[in-house]
Design a protein around this motif. Sequence first.
Motif, short mmCIF file in Angstrom:
data_model
loop_
_atom_site.label_atom_id
_atom_site.label_comp_id
_atom_site.label_asym_id
_atom_site.label_seq_id
_atom_site.Cartn_x
_atom_site.Cartn_y
_atom_site.Cartn_z
N ARG A 8 -26.61 81.05 139.73
CA ARG A 8 -25.58 80.36 140.66
C ARG A 8 -25.41 79.09 139.78
N VAL A 95 -21.26 91.30 138.54
CA VAL A 95 -20.28 90.63 139.57
C VAL A 95 -20.28 89.35 139.30
N GLU A 97 -18.15 85.78 140.40
CA GLU A 97 -17.26 85.04 141.28
C GLU A 97 -17.22 83.45 141.10
N LYS A 99 -15.50 80.24 142.34
CA LYS A 99 -14.79 79.38 143.46
C LYS A 99 -14.43 78.10 143.07
N TYR A 137 -8.42 88.23 143.95
CA TYR A 137 -8.20 86.81 144.19
C TYR A 137 -7.90 86.50 145.45
N LEU A 144 -10.86 81.91 145.76
CA LEU A 144 -12.30 82.72 145.04
C LEU A 144 -11.68 84.08 144.25
N TRP A 145 -12.30 83.95 142.81
CA TRP A 145 -11.93 84.95 141.92
C TRP A 145 -13.09 86.07 141.90
N ARG A 146 -13.00 87.07 141.99
CA ARG A 146 -13.98 88.20 142.03
C ARG A 146 -13.96 89.20 140.83
#
Lengths: 157, 102
Positions: A8, A95, A97, A99, A137, A144-146
């Motif tokens: 993170r 994965v 993400e 934000k 999205y 949030l984009w994933r």
Amino acid sequence: MSPRTAIRMVLPGALVCRPLAVRVVAEACRLVSSPQPHAEAVDLSSAGYDLRNRFDIDFISAFMEIFNNIAVHAYRRTGNGDVEIAIGVHPGELVVELKDFGVPFDLSTVPEPALDELPEGGMGIHIARTMLDEMAYEPGPPNLWRMIKRIAPSQPA
Amino acid sequence: MSNHFSVEQTGSTAKVTIQGTLDINSAPVLAERIDQLVATKPALVSVDLSGLELIDSSGVAALVKLYKGVRGGGGSFVVNGARDQPLAIFKLLRMDKVFNLQ
């Protein structure tokens, strides 16, 4: 997300910060595409990005476009806001993400570029969509984009 | 590798060398130089991308602008040395044939 490895980071949503984020995500790509003993896995001393593996190339190409989108559209190139990035390293799957707390983006209004007309813009979302297995999205705030990509069955995991 | 581009012009021929990353941060600088080069209406522009590591859609847009400018002036345009991530992007955007990749 219940990854084997979670990374993170929080950094300003400014274009000048993108190279740092790209380097971290590039190393995360390698943890998925070219697993090595832990002691050899992360080498941030490399001067270059050294993107040769197709998995790494595809993910980084998509990531750059999404970060650009946040900096340009969500934060209007002001850099006045953070991007929170969560990286989940799974066996055979990455994965990521992102934000942000800027202006929401309407992904549904982005047309496919007319590639035969040699466009000089509007290609970023097309690149991201095409290079990933899944891209989602959720408008916020926070937005949030994933981004998800898996090792192809023919590729070594 | 640091970002770098250069333009060597000999008569009506120009060689553009781009190294490192061509992206939303560096493309505007290249765009200024492209305008100057296109204004000379070169007969041939070759672009050496053998040292280019990363490109994004803004970098591609800068190359498209160069291509259109050169071709619009009646010149020829060729790209040499594209590899790895930049080559993958060109193929995705179907620009590998447009750019006459060598």
